[in-house]
Write a protein that holds these residues in place. Structure first.
Motif, PDB file in Angstrom:
ATOM      1  N   THR A 177      14.133-111.740 -35.400  1.00  0.00           N
ATOM      2  CA  THR A 177      13.683-110.473 -35.111  1.00  0.00           C
ATOM      3  C   THR A 177      13.071-109.969 -36.455  1.00  0.00           C
ATOM      4  OG1 THR A 177      15.319-110.146 -33.519  1.00  0.00           O
ATOM      5  CG2 THR A 177      14.463-108.155 -34.864  1.00  0.00           C
TER       6      THR A 177
ATOM      7  N   ALA B  14       9.236-114.525 -28.245  1.00  0.00           N
ATOM      8  CA  ALA B  14       9.066-113.364 -27.147  1.00  0.00           C
ATOM      9  C   ALA B  14      10.068-112.875 -26.881  1.00  0.00           C
ATOM     10  CB  ALA B  14       8.452-114.369 -25.950  1.00  0.00           C
ATOM     11  N   ALA B  15      11.348-113.555 -26.692  1.00  0.00           N
ATOM     12  CA  ALA B  15      12.636-112.810 -26.431  1.00  0.00           C
ATOM     13  C   ALA B  15      12.912-111.846 -27.410  1.00  0.00           C
ATOM     14  CB  ALA B  15      13.794-113.753 -26.211  1.00  0.00           C
ATOM     15  N   LYS B  16      12.755-112.194 -28.600  1.00  0.00           N
ATOM     16  CA  LYS B  16      13.166-111.253 -29.564  1.00  0.00           C
ATOM     17  C   LYS B  16      12.292-110.033 -29.711  1.00  0.00           C
ATOM     18  CE  LYS B  16      16.875-113.440 -30.668  1.00  0.00           C
ATOM     19  NZ  LYS B  16      18.184-112.862 -30.238  1.00  0.00           N
ATOM     20  N   ARG B  17      11.098-110.157 -29.524  1.00  0.00           N
ATOM     21  CA  ARG B  17      10.206-109.172 -29.495  1.00  0.00           C
ATOM     22  C   ARG B  17      10.417-108.073 -28.266  1.00  0.00           C
ATOM     23  NH1 ARG B  17       5.945-112.922 -30.572  1.00  0.00           N
ATOM     24  NH2 ARG B  17       4.834-112.386 -32.663  1.00  0.00           N
ATOM     25  N   ALA B  18      10.942-108.541 -27.282  1.00  0.00           N
ATOM     26  CA  ALA B  18      11.387-107.960 -26.060  1.00  0.00           C
ATOM     27  C   ALA B  18      12.828-107.096 -26.325  1.00  0.00           C
ATOM     28  CB  ALA B  18      11.555-108.665 -24.841  1.00  0.00           C
ATOM     29  N   GLU B  19      13.625-108.076 -27.027  1.00  0.00           N
ATOM     30  CA  GLU B  19      15.050-107.387 -27.169  1.00  0.00           C
ATOM     31  C   GLU B  19      15.252-107.782 -28.765  1.00  0.00           C
ATOM     32  OE1 GLU B  19      17.854-108.307 -24.346  1.00  0.00           O
ATOM     33  OE2 GLU B  19      16.762-108.200 -22.668  1.00  0.00           O
TER      34      GLU B  19
END
Length: 358
Positions: free
Chosen positions: A169, A157-162
């Motif tokens: 990613t 989720a963090a890599k989708r956001a950033e």
């Protein structure tokens, strides 16, 4: 399956599948509650997929896990190993090589590759240890998988956001004919890479050092250039496979093996450690011998499920062993009792490896 030739044939046999729904005992709900390996054999992703589904998943992952990316990691692996050995050099007396060198190196490498924050690496290691344990308390393996899925789901989720310059990613962005990995497939693939990307290499380095220190003549032949570190890695993979057994495969139909019949729906346990010691295939199989003909072992798998990270594992182990013995050519085993084996169907090594610099 403990014999090399039999196992090799079955690993590439279309009558053998990886989808757990092929397993009669599971499908009929006859496994006991809290069975420790339940979540290990049902995790979604490449390791439990067959046929076109497996090819789709592997193709997507391969785009993000290329030989070029592995080759580009070589300088970073060397730098990390060197820094860890600088810390080892400050230790006094006997120390655990597994804890201080064999574990942190592959954990840091796979952590960076996945874009995993350093503060989460030790926690994920402990959870993955529980997941592959065959002695976990009832419910512990379920809790470990839930913990791993929560952490890795948060990472995705963090890599989708950033998005970042990392494998997570790339997995999220990977496409093939407009196909994407599902949410559960991303997390399952991250779990596979986490466990396979550090547990196996940790065991490989530990087992190689242990074998070399127990056979000073073999170590001397590497230090004088007679044999290569690549030969050490391959012989260790055969002699003391970092993966003991890998659960599970299943018979798609009845399979006749001499006088034995594997019935449709039966589970098949691949024993890589036993296959490497098969005296019918390897002469003097119980001897760690760098002079033997190149071993066509099965420790990295065979057929469509051959280990995708084999190149990375070999690179890390060769680099780690070369730098370790360059720095400490007099390294030797510490006095005391023999190290205790890990209690695991999957992970084959020892809990600690006490050594001294010599």
């Amino acid at each position: 399956m403990t014999h090399h030739d039999t196992l090799q044939g079955l690993l590439n046999d279309p009558r053998v599948g990886k989808n757990p729904q092929l397993w009669t005992t599971l499908r009929e709900g006859r496994l006991p509650e809290g069975w420790p390996l339940m979540n290990f054999v049902t995790v979604p992703g490449m390791v439990t997929a067959d046929g076109e589904d497996h090819r789709r998943l592997r193709g997507l992952v391969t785009q993000a896990f290329t030989p070029r990316r592995i080759a580009e990691l070589a300088p970073a692996i060397e730098a990390r190993a060197t820094a860890l050995l600088d810390e080892v050099a400050l230790l006094e007396g006997d120390f655990d090589l597994r804890q201080h060198f064999a574990y942190p190196l592959p954990m840091q490498v796979i952590g960076e590759l996945l874009g995993l924050p350093p503060k989460q690496q030790d926690e994920l290691h402990e959870l993955s240890n529980t997941l592959v344990s065959s002695s976990a308390e009832p419910g512990a393996a379920v809790a470990a998988q839930q913990g791993l899925f929560a952490l890795l789901g948060g990472l995705a989720a963090a890599k989708r956001a950033e998005p970042g310059d990392d494998l997570t990613t790339d997995l999220i962005a990977a496409r093939e004919a407009d196909d994407r990995l599902t949410e559960m497939e991303v997390v399952g693939t991250l779990l596979l890479m986490l466990v396979a990307g550090h547990e196996t290499t940790l065991n490989l380095i530990t087992n190689a050092v242990r074998a070399l220190l127990a056979a000073p003549d073999q170590l001397a032949s590497v230090l004088d250039g007679t044999h290569s570190w690549a030969a050490v890695v391959e012989e260790t993979l055969r002699y003391d496979s970092p993966v003991g057994q890998f659960p599970l495969r299943y018979a798609v139909e009845d399979i006749e093996l001499g006088e034995v019949t594997i019935r449709q729906g039966d589970a098949i346990l691949a024993s890589y450690a036993a296959a490497g010691r098969d005296s019918g295939h390897f002469p003097d199989a119980d001897r760690f011998d760098l002079g033997r003909a190149p071993a066509k072992h099965l420790s990295l798998g065979h057929g469509p499920h051959f280990c995708l990270g084999a190149g990375l594992a070999r690179l890390e182990a060769e680099t780690a062993l070369r730098l370790l013995f360059d720095r400490f050519p007099g390294l030797r085993l510490a006095d005391g009792p023999a190290p205790e084996p890990i209690a695991s169907f999957v992970s084959n090594s020892v809990k600690t490896l006490m050594v001294r610099q010599g």
